[in-house]
Design an enzyme around this catalytic site. Structure first.
Site, PDB file in Angstrom:
ATOM      1  N   ASP A  17      44.578  47.375  39.910  1.00  0.00           N
ATOM      2  CA  ASP A  17      43.614  48.440  40.190  1.00  0.00           C
ATOM      3  C   ASP A  17      44.220  49.514  41.087  1.00  0.00           C
ATOM      4  O   ASP A  17      43.608  49.951  42.065  1.00  0.00           O
ATOM      5  CB  ASP A  17      42.347  47.862  40.828  1.00  0.00           C
ATOM      6  N   GLY A  23      33.277  53.772  53.955  1.00  0.00           N
ATOM      7  CA  GLY A  23      33.616  53.722  52.538  1.00  0.00           C
ATOM      8  C   GLY A  23      32.621  52.881  51.772  1.00  0.00           C
ATOM      9  O   GLY A  23      31.955  51.998  52.329  1.00  0.00           O
ATOM     10  N   GLY A  71      31.203  46.875  47.407  1.00  0.00           N
ATOM     11  CA  GLY A  71      30.398  46.785  48.609  1.00  0.00           C
ATOM     12  C   GLY A  71      30.680  47.951  49.539  1.00  0.00           C
ATOM     13  O   GLY A  71      30.931  49.071  49.087  1.00  0.00           O
TER      14      GLY A  71
END
Length: 276
Positions: A101, A3, A8
């Site tokens: 989020d 991912g 990052g």
């Protein structure tokens, strides 16, 4: 590497005892990355729930900021139900946490497709005696409500709004910012769903690849209405996540509860906010 995002990269790793884990390596501005790193450790090391991703360890040696997390072999929801994880954050843990989020890429799936909420780098505590706090916007445009994007008003109802958007994404098979399904819609998935609701064409929203028989049709229509309840404006019109869990786990009867039109204004501000 399994991912990658603005934070990052995430790697699959095998420890000496053959345990498989995910390692999240934070990058970018070190001070900002370190703040998200410390925030995630502080929050998820203190809470446990089957719908929340577990933190197994961390390392902050040198310039590397590493989080060691449960490995979720089936990836994220964007490639049911995790509503209970949000309800736990808001009401059932010993302090209230707003994730800030919630989006499909932050809901991960294990071997049995059990979903877990991940990425607490932006999460914040909310005092029980305050309806909201005012703070600088942080999150993902399209998943966040207008009162937060425009005015920085943060409450647990921000997560409720995001939950509603992800449910619409699951049902439609479309990203919230997509406009490919209807050229006449200028504000993405939410406005398109609302227009279909107003004209009683709920089922037109459903992903064409889904096999929805007559029995499931009523359930899907209820899910769409719950999603629209979650995305109403003002925030006081939205249900709490425990109320959403109750509606999902029972036969929802909306009765006298009127749905109000969501506020789509935040989409017009996307470019200005993105470049501020």
């Amino acid at each position: 590497m399994i991912g990658k995002g603005g934070f990052g990269e995430v790697f699959k790793a095998i420890l000496d005892d053959r345990k498989v884990v995910a390692v999240k390596k934070l990058r970018g501005n070190y001070a900002k990355a370190k703040l998200g790193f410390e925030n995630e450790i502080l929050l998820i090391s203190q809470i446990t729930h089957r719908n929340l991703l577990s933190l197994l360890g961390w390392s902050g040696e040198g310039s590397d900021l590493l989080l060691i997390l449960e490995y979720m072999p089936n990836g994220s929801l964007d490639k049911f139900l995790w509503a209970k994880g949000l309800a736990h954050l808001h009401k059932e843990s010993h302090f209230r946490i707003v994730h800030r989020d919630i989006k499909s890429s932050n809901i991960l799936l294990d071997d049995h497709f059990q979903p877990k909420i991940a990425d607490f780098g932006l999460a914040m505590f909310q005092q029980e005696d305050k309806s909201h706090v005012t703070t600088k916007f942080a999150g993902t445009l399209g998943y966040t409500p207008p009162e937060y994007v425009l005015y920085g008003h943060l409450s647990d109802k921000v997560d409720t709004f995001s939950f509603g958007i992800v449910i619409l994404e699951i049902i439609s098979g479309q990203k919230c910012t997509s406009r490919s399904f209807d050229a006449s819609s200028t504000n993405g998935l939410l406005e398109y769903a609302w227009k279909l609701y107003e004209t009683k064409n709920h089922m037109k929203l459903v992903d064409e690849t889904m096999d929805v028989n007559q029995y499931k049709e009523e359930h899907v229509m209820n899910m769409i209405e719950i999603a629209l309840l979650c995305t109403q404006s003002p925030a006081s019109k939205r249900p709490t996540m425990p109320e959403v869990v109750f509606m999902l786990s029972s036969d929802p009867s909306f009765g006298e509860r009127q749905l109000t039109r969501p506020n789509f204004i935040f989409n017009h501000w996307r470019m200005e906010i993105g470049h501020s």
